[in-house]
Design a protein around this motif. Sequence first.
Motif, PDB file in Angstrom:
ATOM      1  N   GLU A 112      28.072 -31.946  24.672  1.00 14.32           N
ATOM      2  CA  GLU A 112      27.163 -31.091  23.908  1.00 14.32           C
ATOM      3  C   GLU A 112      27.944 -30.051  23.118  1.00 14.32           C
ATOM      4  O   GLU A 112      28.782 -29.337  23.666  1.00 14.32           O
ATOM      5  CB  GLU A 112      26.175 -30.403  24.858  1.00 14.32           C
ATOM      6  N   ILE A 113      27.657 -29.970  21.823  1.00 13.93           N
ATOM      7  CA  ILE A 113      28.404 -29.055  20.962  1.00 13.93           C
ATOM      8  C   ILE A 113      28.050 -27.598  21.231  1.00 13.93           C
ATOM      9  O   ILE A 113      28.829 -26.687  20.945  1.00 13.93           O
ATOM     10  CB  ILE A 113      28.165 -29.409  19.474  1.00 13.93           C
ATOM     11  N   ASN A 114      26.874 -27.347  21.804  1.00 14.09           N
ATOM     12  CA  ASN A 114      26.452 -25.969  22.086  1.00 14.09           C
ATOM     13  C   ASN A 114      26.581 -25.606  23.566  1.00 14.09           C
ATOM     14  O   ASN A 114      25.917 -24.699  24.040  1.00 14.09           O
ATOM     15  CB  ASN A 114      24.992 -25.768  21.666  1.00 14.09           C
ATOM     16  N   THR A 131      29.693 -21.968  15.800  1.00 11.40           N
ATOM     17  CA  THR A 131      29.787 -20.689  15.102  1.00 11.40           C
ATOM     18  C   THR A 131      31.071 -20.539  14.299  1.00 11.40           C
ATOM     19  O   THR A 131      31.164 -19.659  13.448  1.00 11.40           O
ATOM     20  CB  THR A 131      29.683 -19.525  16.102  1.00 11.40           C
ATOM     21  N   ASN A 132      32.048 -21.378  14.563  1.00 11.26           N
ATOM     22  CA  ASN A 132      33.322 -21.304  13.857  1.00 11.26           C
ATOM     23  C   ASN A 132      33.828 -22.721  13.614  1.00 11.26           C
ATOM     24  O   ASN A 132      33.954 -23.501  14.562  1.00 11.26           O
ATOM     25  CB  ASN A 132      34.336 -20.516  14.692  1.00 11.26           C
ATOM     26  N   PRO A 133      34.103 -23.096  12.360  1.00 14.88           N
ATOM     27  CA  PRO A 133      34.520 -24.473  12.090  1.00 14.88           C
ATOM     28  C   PRO A 133      35.795 -24.871  12.824  1.00 14.88           C
ATOM     29  O   PRO A 133      35.955 -26.034  13.200  1.00 14.88           O
ATOM     30  CB  PRO A 133      34.712 -24.495  10.571  1.00 14.88           C
ATOM     31  N   TYR A 134      36.685 -23.927  13.056  1.00 10.31           N
ATOM     32  CA  TYR A 134      37.934 -24.272  13.731  1.00 10.31           C
ATOM     33  C   TYR A 134      37.723 -24.455  15.235  1.00 10.31           C
ATOM     34  O   TYR A 134      38.456 -25.199  15.883  1.00 10.31           O
ATOM     35  CB  TYR A 134      39.004 -23.228  13.426  1.00 10.31           C
ATOM     36  N   ASP A 135      36.714 -23.789  15.787  1.00 12.00           N
ATOM     37  CA  ASP A 135      36.314 -24.096  17.156  1.00 12.00           C
ATOM     38  C   ASP A 135      35.675 -25.481  17.203  1.00 12.00           C
ATOM     39  O   ASP A 135      35.849 -26.236  18.162  1.00 12.00           O
ATOM     40  CB  ASP A 135      35.321 -23.051  17.677  1.00 12.00           C
ATOM     41  N   ASN A 147      30.933 -29.523   8.854  1.00 10.22           N
ATOM     42  CA  ASN A 147      29.503 -29.233   8.829  1.00 10.22           C
ATOM     43  C   ASN A 147      29.174 -27.898   9.488  1.00 10.22           C
ATOM     44  O   ASN A 147      28.092 -27.357   9.301  1.00 10.22           O
ATOM     45  CB  ASN A 147      28.735 -30.362   9.526  1.00 10.22           C
ATOM     46  N   ALA A 148      30.103 -27.359  10.269  1.00 14.04           N
ATOM     47  CA  ALA A 148      29.840 -26.113  10.990  1.00 14.04           C
ATOM     48  C   ALA A 148      30.109 -24.870  10.158  1.00 14.04           C
ATOM     49  O   ALA A 148      29.694 -23.782  10.523  1.00 14.04           O
ATOM     50  CB  ALA A 148      30.702 -26.060  12.255  1.00 14.04           C
ATOM     51  N   THR A 149      30.799 -25.012   9.043  1.00  9.81           N
ATOM     52  CA  THR A 149      31.175 -23.824   8.290  1.00  9.81           C
ATOM     53  C   THR A 149      30.017 -23.288   7.455  1.00  9.81           C
ATOM     54  O   THR A 149      29.159 -24.037   7.009  1.00  9.81           O
ATOM     55  CB  THR A 149      32.369 -24.111   7.364  1.00  9.81           C
ATOM     56  N   ILE A 150      29.979 -21.990   7.244  1.00  9.60           N
ATOM     57  CA  ILE A 150      28.946 -21.383   6.396  1.00  9.60           C
ATOM     58  C   ILE A 150      29.524 -20.974   5.046  1.00  9.60           C
ATOM     59  O   ILE A 150      28.838 -20.404   4.216  1.00  9.60           O
ATOM     60  CB  ILE A 150      28.316 -20.148   7.067  1.00  9.60           C
ATOM     61  N   SER A 151      30.792 -21.273   4.825  1.00 11.40           N
ATOM     62  CA  SER A 151      31.448 -20.771   3.621  1.00 11.40           C
ATOM     63  C   SER A 151      31.377 -21.736   2.451  1.00 11.40           C
ATOM     64  O   SER A 151      31.863 -21.434   1.370  1.00 11.40           O
ATOM     65  CB  SER A 151      32.920 -20.468   3.925  1.00 11.40           C
ATOM     66  N   GLY A 152      30.745 -22.893   2.635  1.00  9.81           N
ATOM     67  CA  GLY A 152      30.716 -23.870   1.562  1.00  9.81           C
ATOM     68  C   GLY A 152      32.019 -24.631   1.506  1.00  9.81           C
ATOM     69  O   GLY A 152      33.022 -24.242   2.101  1.00  9.81           O
ATOM     70  N   ARG A 191      21.836 -14.673   4.688  1.00  8.32           N
ATOM     71  CA  ARG A 191      22.479 -15.929   4.301  1.00  8.32           C
ATOM     72  C   ARG A 191      23.378 -16.432   5.424  1.00  8.32           C
ATOM     73  O   ARG A 191      24.359 -15.789   5.791  1.00  8.32           O
ATOM     74  CB  ARG A 191      23.294 -15.730   3.027  1.00  8.32           C
ATOM     75  N   THR A 192      23.038 -17.587   5.974  1.00 10.49           N
ATOM     76  CA  THR A 192      23.816 -18.148   7.075  1.00 10.49           C
ATOM     77  C   THR A 192      24.651 -19.347   6.650  1.00 10.49           C
ATOM     78  O   THR A 192      25.498 -19.803   7.409  1.00 10.49           O
ATOM     79  CB  THR A 192      22.889 -18.589   8.218  1.00 10.49           C
ATOM     80  N   LYS A 193      24.422 -19.888   5.462  1.00  7.68           N
ATOM     81  CA  LYS A 193      25.194 -21.028   4.991  1.00  7.68           C
ATOM     82  C   LYS A 193      25.131 -21.101   3.479  1.00  7.68           C
ATOM     83  O   LYS A 193      24.258 -20.503   2.847  1.00  7.68           O
ATOM     84  CB  LYS A 193      24.689 -22.328   5.605  1.00  7.68           C
ATOM     85  N   SER A 194      26.071 -21.841   2.907  1.00  5.34           N
ATOM     86  CA  SER A 194      26.134 -21.963   1.456  1.00  5.34           C
ATOM     87  C   SER A 194      25.748 -23.349   0.969  1.00  5.34           C
ATOM     88  O   SER A 194      25.599 -23.569  -0.225  1.00  5.34           O
ATOM     89  CB  SER A 194      27.554 -21.639   0.963  1.00  5.34           C
ATOM     90  N   ALA A 195      25.607 -24.296   1.888  1.00  2.00           N
ATOM     91  CA  ALA A 195      25.232 -25.655   1.526  1.00  2.00           C
ATOM     92  C   ALA A 195      24.477 -26.269   2.696  1.00  2.00           C
ATOM     93  O   ALA A 195      24.622 -25.843   3.839  1.00  2.00           O
ATOM     94  CB  ALA A 195      26.462 -26.495   1.180  1.00  2.00           C
ATOM     95  N   GLU A 196      23.657 -27.269   2.399  1.00  2.00           N
ATOM     96  CA  GLU A 196      22.866 -27.918   3.436  1.00  2.00           C
ATOM     97  C   GLU A 196      22.613 -29.359   3.026  1.00  2.00           C
ATOM     98  O   GLU A 196      22.857 -29.749   1.880  1.00  2.00           O
ATOM     99  CB  GLU A 196      21.548 -27.156   3.634  1.00  2.00           C
ATOM    100  N   HIS A 197      22.137 -30.174   3.965  1.00  2.00           N
ATOM    101  CA  HIS A 197      21.836 -31.567   3.669  1.00  2.00           C
ATOM    102  C   HIS A 197      20.372 -31.861   3.973  1.00  2.00           C
ATOM    103  O   HIS A 197      19.675 -31.047   4.559  1.00  2.00           O
ATOM    104  CB  HIS A 197      22.733 -32.497   4.485  1.00  2.00           C
ATOM    105  N   GLY A 198      19.920 -33.028   3.559  1.00  2.00           N
ATOM    106  CA  GLY A 198      18.539 -33.431   3.798  1.00  2.00           C
ATOM    107  C   GLY A 198      17.755 -33.662   2.523  1.00  2.00           C
ATOM    108  O   GLY A 198      16.652 -34.207   2.557  1.00  2.00           O
TER     109      GLY A 198
END
Length: 291
Positions: free
Chosen positions: A21-23, A31-35, A75-80, A217-224
């Motif tokens: 589980e990722i969470n 919460t951190n792409p490098y994590d 996919n975890a990053t909020i920086s785009g 603002r929690t993210k700069s890009a999304e899918h769907g």
Amino acid sequence: MLGLESTGPSGKGVDQLFTPEINWVPADYTTNPYDCMKYDTLHVNAISNWLMGITWDNKPFTTPAIMGGNFQFYNATISGGYEADGKTPNQVLKDALNFIDDSFAQFYEAALKGGIADRTAFILTAKHGQSPMKPSQYKGIADTVVPAALEAAGIKAAKAAQVLMANASSLSIAEVLYGSQLQTGGYAGVSPTDPHAPDLITRVDVGVIYVGNPAHRTKSAEHGGINLHDRHVALMLSIPGKGYLTRHFQEVKTRQVAPTVLQMLGLPYDSLTACALEGCTPLPMMSHLLG
């Protein structure tokens, strides 16, 4: 993430299922792409073990015929993913791509150690893209505005579509598809009378993301979505014994991956229910590569 020895409705097709589980507590890797890269490394190591004939927890194992997994790092990053031009990868995306590249190198080394490199193919693609690619196109809109407009219009698709398009500017909607348009648009692929099909699909303006609180603002890009950047992804295929690189510019679909895998295994791909219903076939270059 699966290691599959056989497929079908028997309930015995999965040899080993590895789904950390990722969470999970106490570590939340989202919460951190490098994590998140640490989380992906769990998958990479498990697949490497399978390729070497051992389980994810280092026990003797018969290498499955089919293995699969995914990467969550980017996919975890909020920086785009891109700089201001919408084309140049930013540092996070560069690191994500390098990590994936290194992971496939690890897979190949594991296949060599397992003695199966000469009969192992690798396929890399994505189930979706992210939009917008250009950070300046981001536009967060409260996720309550569209449901509110539909509630005011009633639930009939045709009426709802009229109301949505009448308020397209304020709702940032570019197009509304319903009824037979779902067929001609190629988005649903089923009869409009099928209860599993959506009554309507909205295509939003490029950059629009519906969020709980536009001010936060929690993210700069999304899918769907169904815009170009949401649906166009890369697809790379490596087949043993084919030591050259070639690019194919014809349009293909990710749903062709499954029949391609079965074709490489010498199995009838048209026995897949989805292929029988939708007429999907292996990737068009397969006859040349396998010939």
